[in-house]
Design a protein around this motif. Structure first.
Motif, short mmCIF file in Angstrom:
data_model
loop_
_atom_site.label_atom_id
_atom_site.label_comp_id
_atom_site.label_asym_id
_atom_site.label_seq_id
_atom_site.Cartn_x
_atom_site.Cartn_y
_atom_site.Cartn_z
N PHE A 123 -1.67 -3.30 -2.59
CA PHE A 123 -0.87 -2.26 -3.22
C PHE A 123 0.58 -2.74 -3.32
CE2 PHE A 123 -4.13 1.00 -2.93
CZ PHE A 123 -4.95 0.48 -1.93
N ILE A 124 1.19 -2.56 -4.51
CA ILE A 124 2.56 -2.99 -4.77
C ILE A 124 3.44 -1.76 -4.96
CG2 ILE A 124 4.06 -4.31 -6.31
CD1 ILE A 124 2.15 -6.01 -4.68
N ILE A 125 4.65 -1.84 -4.41
CA ILE A 125 5.59 -0.71 -4.52
C ILE A 125 6.22 -0.69 -5.92
CG2 ILE A 125 7.75 0.27 -3.67
CD1 ILE A 125 7.13 -0.92 -0.94
N ASP A 126 6.09 0.47 -6.56
CA ASP A 126 6.81 0.74 -7.81
C ASP A 126 8.14 1.37 -7.41
OD1 ASP A 126 5.97 2.48 -10.94
OD2 ASP A 126 7.88 1.69 -10.18
N LYS A 127 9.22 0.54 -7.40
CA LYS A 127 10.50 1.03 -6.89
C LYS A 127 11.10 2.10 -7.78
CE LYS A 127 11.68 -3.16 -4.35
NZ LYS A 127 12.70 -4.24 -4.12
N ASN A 178 -2.84 6.51 -6.71
CA ASN A 178 -1.51 6.07 -6.30
C ASN A 178 -1.09 6.80 -5.04
OD1 ASN A 178 -1.28 4.37 -8.56
ND2 ASN A 178 -0.55 6.08 -9.83
N LEU A 179 -0.35 6.10 -4.20
CA LEU A 179 0.11 6.67 -2.93
C LEU A 179 1.63 6.81 -2.94
CD1 LEU A 179 -2.02 4.52 -0.48
CD2 LEU A 179 -2.15 7.01 -0.63
N LYS A 180 2.11 7.88 -2.34
CA LYS A 180 3.54 8.02 -2.12
C LYS A 180 3.93 7.20 -0.89
CE LYS A 180 3.66 12.76 -3.94
NZ LYS A 180 3.96 14.18 -3.62
N MET A 181 5.16 6.79 -0.85
CA MET A 181 5.66 6.07 0.32
C MET A 181 5.53 6.95 1.56
SD MET A 181 6.59 3.04 -0.58
CE MET A 181 7.67 2.50 0.74
N GLY A 182 4.91 6.41 2.60
CA GLY A 182 4.70 7.16 3.83
C GLY A 182 3.43 7.97 3.83
N GLU A 183 2.66 7.95 2.72
CA GLU A 183 1.44 8.75 2.63
C GLU A 183 0.23 7.89 3.00
OE1 GLU A 183 -0.42 11.91 -0.59
OE2 GLU A 183 0.35 10.00 -1.33
N GLY A 184 -0.57 8.41 3.90
CA GLY A 184 -1.73 7.67 4.34
C GLY A 184 -1.36 6.45 5.18
N ARG A 227 -2.92 10.26 10.21
CA ARG A 227 -2.10 9.45 9.31
C ARG A 227 -2.83 9.15 8.00
NH1 ARG A 227 -0.96 4.56 13.37
NH2 ARG A 227 -3.21 4.92 13.58
N SER A 228 -4.15 9.25 7.98
CA SER A 228 -4.92 8.88 6.79
C SER A 228 -5.10 10.08 5.86
CB SER A 228 -6.29 8.34 7.20
OG SER A 228 -7.05 9.36 7.83
N ILE A 229 -5.39 9.79 4.59
CA ILE A 229 -5.67 10.85 3.61
C ILE A 229 -6.99 10.53 2.93
CG2 ILE A 229 -3.22 11.34 3.20
CD1 ILE A 229 -3.50 9.79 0.56
N GLN A 230 -7.58 11.56 2.32
CA GLN A 230 -8.86 11.40 1.66
C GLN A 230 -8.64 11.07 0.19
OE1 GLN A 230 -11.69 11.53 3.42
NE2 GLN A 230 -12.85 10.87 1.62
N VAL A 231 -9.26 9.95 -0.25
CA VAL A 231 -9.18 9.56 -1.65
C VAL A 231 -10.10 10.47 -2.46
CG1 VAL A 231 -9.57 7.71 -3.32
CG2 VAL A 231 -8.66 7.18 -1.04
N THR A 284 -1.84 3.21 4.43
CA THR A 284 -1.20 2.19 3.61
C THR A 284 0.25 2.55 3.30
OG1 THR A 284 -3.35 1.66 2.63
CG2 THR A 284 -1.40 0.85 1.48
N GLY A 285 0.50 3.83 2.94
CA GLY A 285 1.87 4.27 2.66
C GLY A 285 2.75 4.18 3.89
N SER A 286 2.20 4.45 5.07
CA SER A 286 2.98 4.35 6.32
C SER A 286 3.38 2.91 6.61
CB SER A 286 2.18 4.92 7.49
OG SER A 286 1.86 6.29 7.29
#
Length: 721
Positions: A204-208, A231-237, A259-263, A239-241
């Motif tokens: 996953f790559i950050i879209d700044k 797509n994940l928000k920063m800090g979400e799930g 910390r995890s979320i359901q896809v 991977t986001g954390s």
């Protein structure tokens, strides 16, 4: 290198499986299995020998997998061995007997690590009366198998580290050989999944601009479509954390991890996650995440490797940081290579030792033969004493050569004879006297050795090997008395057994030391010990089918007790051989290309009254055999052009029934069963007058009575071994 590593690992695995079979055979069980429960109490590893077919193993695995977790604790029994028969006893044992349809079982726990026990299980289909001897052997065998298993696992981990190193090197090459960023990421993800045995993964790559994590590469056979559009928000799930904090995360129960979320579009199920940040010049640019649906749990080591993958993938500039990890892995790989080189060196040394033994036997043969002939001719008592000393030293040299051949692992011979254990013990005490008396007195200590040798029955075995074993135990007791003390050596009869007991009042040992006492290379003496003395003792006593018991505790000394079966009336090697026709009536052809040996053996035959004719090689022997028939052929093995086997084959084809005796410096290293199908007896060099006389007499007796042919060959084989 990967193929070489795999080959080595497969070889070690084959050796381990062979050890499982030997464990079963040692106790005579129908099955033997080794169970290694995992720390989570829900998973386990199952090791069986090849005797169990694949279907039986699969069914056994499934039944054990369905077993209530608390039964694993019952099976370990706080580390104590336990048994069960006819469904009564330990719950774990009863469960295992039920699913296998067995009647008796021994379960021997062993410490797999600090937190868990492994279980060695011997299973009998029919009911068995389990003896204390079975339990002692089971404990010892599980300890040995535990050591073998740990060695196998260590080599497996070494192989995995080598694979990881290869993957890292492959990734480094890809980074510098490809300008396609996506291609590099795909390569990195595939390699990471292979190394971690993950079911899926994503980069996953950050879209700044929008501060989102967007999936660039997804590999997943089940939910690739759903994951590729999420797509994940920063800090979400998880991977986001990781992308937000820049620190890796392991979540082995992500379905209950807050910390995890359901896809969306994927079911709620057990899943393990591991994620590491992608950094470039100190900035986090994304994350690499792997997952497993099979219940496999990721470890800290996995995260460390994944972090290296992430760093390489994101920033080739930080290869300086990666180099340290690569160097460490390379050193481990180099250590493995050095170990392999050492193994090859030992093999080469073994081959060389075998050649030296052969040549040395030829030399000893000449010395021993000439000296014994002189002993028969010279009447001067002083000269006879000197000559006898030469004979004794030569015989010691013969034993040394046999030990050298044992080192090459080509001689497994146990020369059976009837042994007076008290006499053997007395000789061992005298042999070790410099160690327990003279040397310690020079250092200001005193060790008192007390003999209590009672009347005991004769036993079957090897006098020399038993003497060596007693010497090693006495020397072990001496080492346990750094300030002096006492050693008691006692023999007596108990419950129909011949018992040897060696006791000291030295420093003693704890349970951990006692459990490893007979392991090869285990020593408490640091650089001053090789760890082979008691391992040799165990091997000798095992070959003699002796029961072994050691009782010791710290500061309370140690007691070694060995129990032997009395002699079963096996024929003594020193008893007279069967009578044959008188020596003068025999016509013997003696063949050897070594003139010294040809002459000395000829003189020995002449001294014993055997008529003979000499051939200085195989070619001359065939010429003489074409001219006339002999009563007996005595031939050397290794000769140029035409060897001993060629001579023996010519005799078999042209003179059926004419006996052939093979003499050779390789005698102890020959496959006796195969050799005795081609000749009538094997006489290893060097041999004594009486040995060649007895061999000739026995062979000629066999020749005159064909019904005895096979049994005589077996008797001579045992004597030669």
């Amino acid at each position: 290198m990967a193929n070489t590593s795999q080959t080595i690992f497969d070889t070690d695995r084959s050796i381990f499986k062979s050890s499982l079979e030997k464990a079963r055979v040692a106790l005579g069980s129908d099955y033997f299995i080794l169970l290694l429960p995992q720390s989570n109490g829900r998973e386990f590893e199952l090791y069986t020998e090849d005797q169990l077919d694949r279907l039986t193993r699969r069914n056994l695995f499934n039944d054990l997998n369905a077993m209530p977790p608390e039964l694993w604790v019952t099976g370990s029994n706080n580390g104590s061995i336990h048994t069960s028969s006819r469904g009564k006893g330990n719950k774990f044992a009863c469960y295992l007997m039920k699913i296998l349809g067995a009647s008796s079982i021994i379960v021997a726990p062993f410490p797999a690590d600090e937190k868990k026990y492994g279980l060695g299980c011997w299973i009998w289909n029919a009911s068995r009366q389990i003896q204390d001897d079975d339990l002692m052997k089971a404990n010892l065998l599980t300890d040995l198998l535990c050591l073998s298993l740990k060695s196998l696992q260590n080599k497996k981990r070494a192989r995995e580290r080598g694979d990881r190193l290869a993957a890292l090197l492959e990734l480094s090459t890809s980074i510098y050989s490809s300008r396609n960023y996506t291609e590099v990421l795909q390569k990195a993800l595939k390699l990471a999944m292979e190394i971690m045995t993950a079911d899926g993964g994503g980069i996953f790559i950050i879209d700044k601009g929008e501060m989102l994590l967007r999936p660039l590469v997804i590999i997943d056979d089940r939910y690739k479509e759903e994951l590729s559009t999420f797509n994940l928000k920063m800090g979400e799930g998880v991977t986001g954390s990781v992308a937000q904090s820049g620190e890796g995360i392991i979540s082995n129960y992500s379905n209950i991890d807050p910390r995890s979320i359901q896809v969306p579009g994927t079911p709620v199920e057990r899943e393990s996650l591991i994620s590491a940040p992608l950094t470039w010049s100190g900035d986090v640019i994304g994350a690499i995440t792997l997952w497993s649906y099979s219940g496999m749990e990721f470890a800290r080591e996995d995260l460390e490797i994944l972090t290296i993958f992430a760093r390489q993938t994101a920033d080739a500039i930080e290869n300086a940081k990666l180099f340290e990890s690569l160097e460490k892995a390379y050193e481990e790989l180099s250590a493995t290579q050095e170990q392999l080189i050492m193994t090859e060196k030992l093999k080469a040394l073994g081959d060389m030792a075998g050649g030296v033994a052969h040549d040395f036997n030829n030399v000893l043969g000449t010395i021993l033969g000439r000296t014994q002939l002189l002993l028969k001719k010279i009447k001067d008592p002083d000269l006879q004493m000197d000559l006898q000393t030469i004979v004794d030293v030569t015989l010691k040299g013969r034993r040394t050569v046999q030990r050298l051949q044992d080192f090459t692992h080509v001689s497994s011979r146990l020369q059976h004879s009837q042994v007076d254990l008290n006499k053997t013990v007395e000789e061992a005490i005298e042999t070790t006297k410099p160690a327990w008396k003279d040397t310690v007195q020079m250092s200001g200590r005193t060790i008192n050795l007390h003999r209590e040798l009672g009347p005991v029955e004769i036993i079957d075995g090897s006098h020399d090997e038993l003497k060596e074993a007693v010497c090693n135990v006495i020397l072990n007791s001496v080492d346990a008395l750094p300030d002096g003390g006492n050693i008691w050596v006692k023999t007596f009869m108990e419950d129909g057994k011949v018992v040897l007991q060696i006791r000291d009042d030295g420093v003693g040992m704890d349970e951990n030391t006692k459990s490893k006492l007979f392991f090869p290379f285990f020593t408490t003496k640091g650089k001053n010990g090789f760890g082979m003395g008691l391992a040799v003792v165990y091997g000798i006593l095992f070959r003699h089918q002796a029961d072994i018991h050691v009782d010791s505790s710290p500061d309370q000394g140690a007691v070694f007790t060995f129990r032997f079966n009395p002699s079963r009336g096996r024929a003594n090697n020193n008893q007279a051989a069967p009578k044959a026709d008188g020596p003068g009536s025999l016509s013997i052809l003696l063949v050897d290309d070594d003139k010294n040996l040809l002459d000395v053996v000829g003189d020995m035959l002449e001294f014993m009254g055997f008529g003979h004719e000499k051939a200085d090689g195989g070619k001359r022997a065939l010429q003489l055999l074409q001219e006339k028939r002999y009563d007996l052929v005595v031939t050397d093995l290794g000769m140029p052009e035409i060897g001993g086997w060629d001579v023996a084959r010519f005799c078999r084809e042209n003179y059926p029934g004419m006996p052939v005796i093979l003499i050779s410096g390789w005698g102890a290293q020959l496959n006796n069963e195969e050799a005795l199908s081609r000749v009538d007896a094997i006489l290893p060099k060097p041999f004594q007058l009486e040995e060649i006389r007895e061999t000739i007499t026995a062979v000629m007796s066999k020749a005159s009575n064909p019904a005895k042919r096979s049994t005589t060959s077996i008797r001579l084989t045992q004597a030669g071994r």
